[in-house]
Structures are given as C-alpha cells and as structure tokens.
Design an enzyme around this catalytic site. Structure first.
Site, PDB file in Angstrom:
ATOM      1  N   GLN A 221       0.815  -1.220   0.000  1.00  0.00           N
ATOM      2  CA  GLN A 221       0.000   0.000   0.000  1.00  0.00           C
ATOM      3  C   GLN A 221       0.851   1.274   0.000  1.00  0.00           C
ATOM      4  OE1 GLN A 221      -3.251   0.990  -0.069  1.00  0.00           O
ATOM      5  NE2 GLN A 221      -4.066  -1.073  -0.415  1.00  0.00           N
TER       6      GLN A 221
ATOM      7  N   ALA B 171       2.876  -8.748  10.192  1.00  0.00           N
ATOM      8  CA  ALA B 171       3.995  -9.367  10.908  1.00  0.00           C
ATOM      9  C   ALA B 171       5.104  -8.351  11.171  1.00  0.00           C
ATOM     10  CB  ALA B 171       4.537 -10.551  10.115  1.00  0.00           C
TER      11      ALA B 171
ATOM     12  N   HIS C 201      -5.263  -1.123   8.078  1.00  0.00           N
ATOM     13  CA  HIS C 201      -5.788  -2.449   8.397  1.00  0.00           C
ATOM     14  C   HIS C 201      -5.934  -2.504   9.906  1.00  0.00           C
ATOM     15  CE1 HIS C 201      -6.741  -6.587   8.111  1.00  0.00           C
ATOM     16  NE2 HIS C 201      -5.541  -7.102   8.276  1.00  0.00           N
TER      17      HIS C 201
ATOM     18  N   GLU D 171     -10.745 -11.558   2.202  1.00  0.00           N
ATOM     19  CA  GLU D 171      -9.532 -12.079   1.567  1.00  0.00           C
ATOM     20  C   GLU D 171      -9.570 -13.592   1.429  1.00  0.00           C
ATOM     21  OE1 GLU D 171      -6.448  -8.677   3.280  1.00  0.00           O
ATOM     22  OE2 GLU D 171      -6.680 -10.586   4.314  1.00  0.00           O
TER      23      GLU D 171
ATOM     24  N   GLU E 180     -13.165 -20.301 -20.562  1.00  0.00           N
ATOM     25  CA  GLU E 180     -14.509 -20.397 -20.009  1.00  0.00           C
ATOM     26  C   GLU E 180     -14.542 -20.186 -18.502  1.00  0.00           C
ATOM     27  OE1 GLU E 180     -17.247 -20.436 -21.503  1.00  0.00           O
ATOM     28  OE2 GLU E 180     -16.712 -20.998 -23.559  1.00  0.00           O
TER      29      GLU E 180
END
Length: 348
Positions: free
Chosen positions: A41, A101, A124, A212, A244
């Site tokens: 980000q 982390a 977040h 997610e 497809e």
C-alpha cells in the site's frame, strides 16, 4: 458528512462534496505524513498523497529493493526518504503500512517516536484489534485512526491516475487532539478515496480477513480451480477450460458487474445463460454457506490471527510460502493463463 441509504440502511459517508481536496489540504497543511513501509500500500498512498499536494516522507529500510523503488519514484534520501525510525521521528502523522507481521516486530522502534499529539494511522485493523496478540498498544496521548482502501495498492494508484478513486473505510480508535476524525477523513481524501464509510477497527479486520479468504481471493481461486479441473477431466483443452473459467469472467463479465451490478448482468445475458445462472445460483450459495460460517467463526475467534502471526514468525516461513506460491504459478491452469494473456490484442 452525508447520510446515504444502502439497501434500506442509512449510513454516514464522507464524499468529495462534503470534503473536497482543498479542505483536506487545509486540515493537513501543518502535518508531515510519514509513510512507514513501501511495499504493497505504501507506494500508492505516498504517491497519491504527494500528487495531491500533501507533505509526504517515506520510512523504509535502507539498501532494500523497496528503498530503491522509493528513489525511482522521486523520493530523495535525506530529504523525503529516511530510515524507518528517523521518518517516524520526523513525521507528525505516521501511516503504519508495514505488513502485519512486520508491524509487530518494528513496533518497539516506532512507538518511542509517537509523542504526544501525533497521529498513528493504519490501513488495516489487525494490529489494534488483536492487540493482545500483537502487543501494539499506543499511548493515550496520540490519535489512532484507520483509513483502509478497499483495493490493492496497484488499484489505488491506477484508479487515481485515471481520475477515479477506490472507496475506503475510516475509523477513530483514539481521539487525543479533538480532531482525529478530521485528520482521518482528510488522509482518506488525500490518497484519492472515492468516498469514505465509517467502521471500527474490529469490524474492519473481521470483514477484511473474511473477504480475503472468501470472495476476494480464496473462494474465487478455489472456484476457478474446481471448474478448470472439471473441464480438463472431461477432455476440454487447457485454452478452452481457461477461457470459459477465467478469461471471460475477468475480461468481460466482472467489469460489467462492477459497472452495472449482478442484477443488470442477469437481466442482460442470453436467455440460456440467464435460466442456467438463476437455476444454479442458490445451489452454489447453499453449498458454500457452511464454509463461510466456518470462516467467519475462525476469524472472530482469533484463530485466523493466531495462525497468521505464528506462521509469519517462523524463520523459514518465506521459503515455505514461496513453495506454495510456486505450485500455483507452475500449475497448468495459470501457465495456460500466462499464454492466454500474451495472446490478448494490444490496446490501440
């Protein structure tokens, strides 16, 4: 702030009408925004904010690939690009955009620079929502806010460059200065958000982890693999199975759903496709509902957070992760996909 009705529920949202860029710039005119982390980000939020006229500096480990990327993006060592701790010391708004982390491991180095009156911003809710596990506990004399774009860093930047914006959620966990809400919303406008909707840290991390693992990546990847493998098992060629399963969805249908909605798609496809989709939609829904129930429980119980922290902390995690990623990359399905993408006509 405007009140918008979403599916019968009224919600408070912030749009560019209520908070234009000029007002956001005024709110943040005396702030130095330190983007800590230049991985997923970080680049998008830093570049969008800089392009919008905000005072942005970067905090990143020196002599790393991401340090070099920041230089290529125009950030200057010693002027707008610094080691992580130095950037945190210089910033008045610290946007903590390292991985979950990394946030845990770097927190002791960051927290000592979060002096009274500063603002700590997350994209977040993980670090705060699971503070008992992450040990990320900010002092009470700083603002703690969240601005979470609902898209990847690449999408945040691309949409900005195209004159559009990725919607973001925002939240305030601590308001030490009395204007934390104003700062959070101004930061959201600064990164180019289309509109901002209110949440809290726990709700954001719960919906994000479910998304997610579910419809955004995990479920859709599993669904695609299941259909591709089924078609291959019954003798369909790799190119036919892939087209497809993936190509038609991503290059034709999903963009139309994004533009008009699935209700529009049901009303504007062939009668055969329409009948079949209507007949099978609820069967798939019924089949996956127990999986989603299990997923949600795993998230709210903290099991997903525990697993993420535990595995990401293992010394050989990157090697194990690379093995998993390589298996996907080298699978017939995604090797076929690579070839299909090469054969797409170039944009004129």
């Amino acid at each position: 702030m405007a009140q918008i009705n979403f599916g019968g529920c009224n919600e408070d949202v912030v749009t560019r009408d209520e908070l234009p860029l000029t007002k956001a710039l005024e709110t943040l005119k005396n702030e130095t925004i330190a983007i800590i982390g230049y991985g997923v980000q970080g680049p998008a939020q830093a570049l969008n904010s800089r392009d919008n006229g905000l005072n942005v500096i970067i905090g990143q480990r020196k002599n790393s690939a991401t340090w070099d990327k920041a230089i290529k993006d125009g950030f200057v060592p010693g002027e707008t690009l610094f080691e992580i701790e130095e950037a945190a010391a210089k910033g008045t708004v610290i946007c903590y955009l390292l991985s979950d982390a990394a946030q845990i491991s770097v927190w002791p180095s960051i927290s000592k620079h979060l002096t009274k009156g500063k603002t700590l911003c997350f994209s977040h809710g993980f670090g705060i929502a699971y503070a008992d596990k992450t040990k990320i506990v900010p002092s009470k004399d700083i603002n703690v806010v969240l601005v979470a774009p609902k898209g990847s860093g690449r999408s945040v930047r691309q949409n900005f460059l195209e004159g559009r914006g990725i919607n973001s959620s925002y939240a305030v966990y601590q308001d030490a200065t009395g204007n934390a809400y104003d700062i959070a919303c101004a930061l959201g406008v600064g990164i180019g958000s289309g509109f901002l909707f209110k949440t809290d840290f726990q709700s954001e991390v719960t919906s994000d982890l479910v998304g997610e693992r579910g419809a955004l990546m995990g479920a859709i990847a599993g669904l695609m693999e299941a259909q591709y493998n089924l078609l291959r098992k019954h003798g369909h060629s790799p190119s036919e199975a892939f087209n497809e399963t993936v190509e038609e969805a991503t290059q034709s249908l999903i963009p139309l759903i994004g533009e008009h909605g699935m209700d529009w798609m049901f009303a504007n496809c062939s009668t055969t496709a329409q009948r079949g989709a209507l007949d099978w939609k609820d069967k798939f829904k019924k089949a996956v509902e127990p999986v989603f129930d299990s997923l949600y429980e795993s998230v709210v119980s903290g099991a997903e957070a525990d697993r993420s922290i535990k595995l990401n902390s293992e010394p050989d995690y990157r090697q194990k992760l690379q093995k998993e990623l390589d298996e996907i990359h080298h699978s017939e399905m995604w090797q076929t996909g690579a070839q299909v993408r090469k054969l797409r006509p170039e944009r004129q």
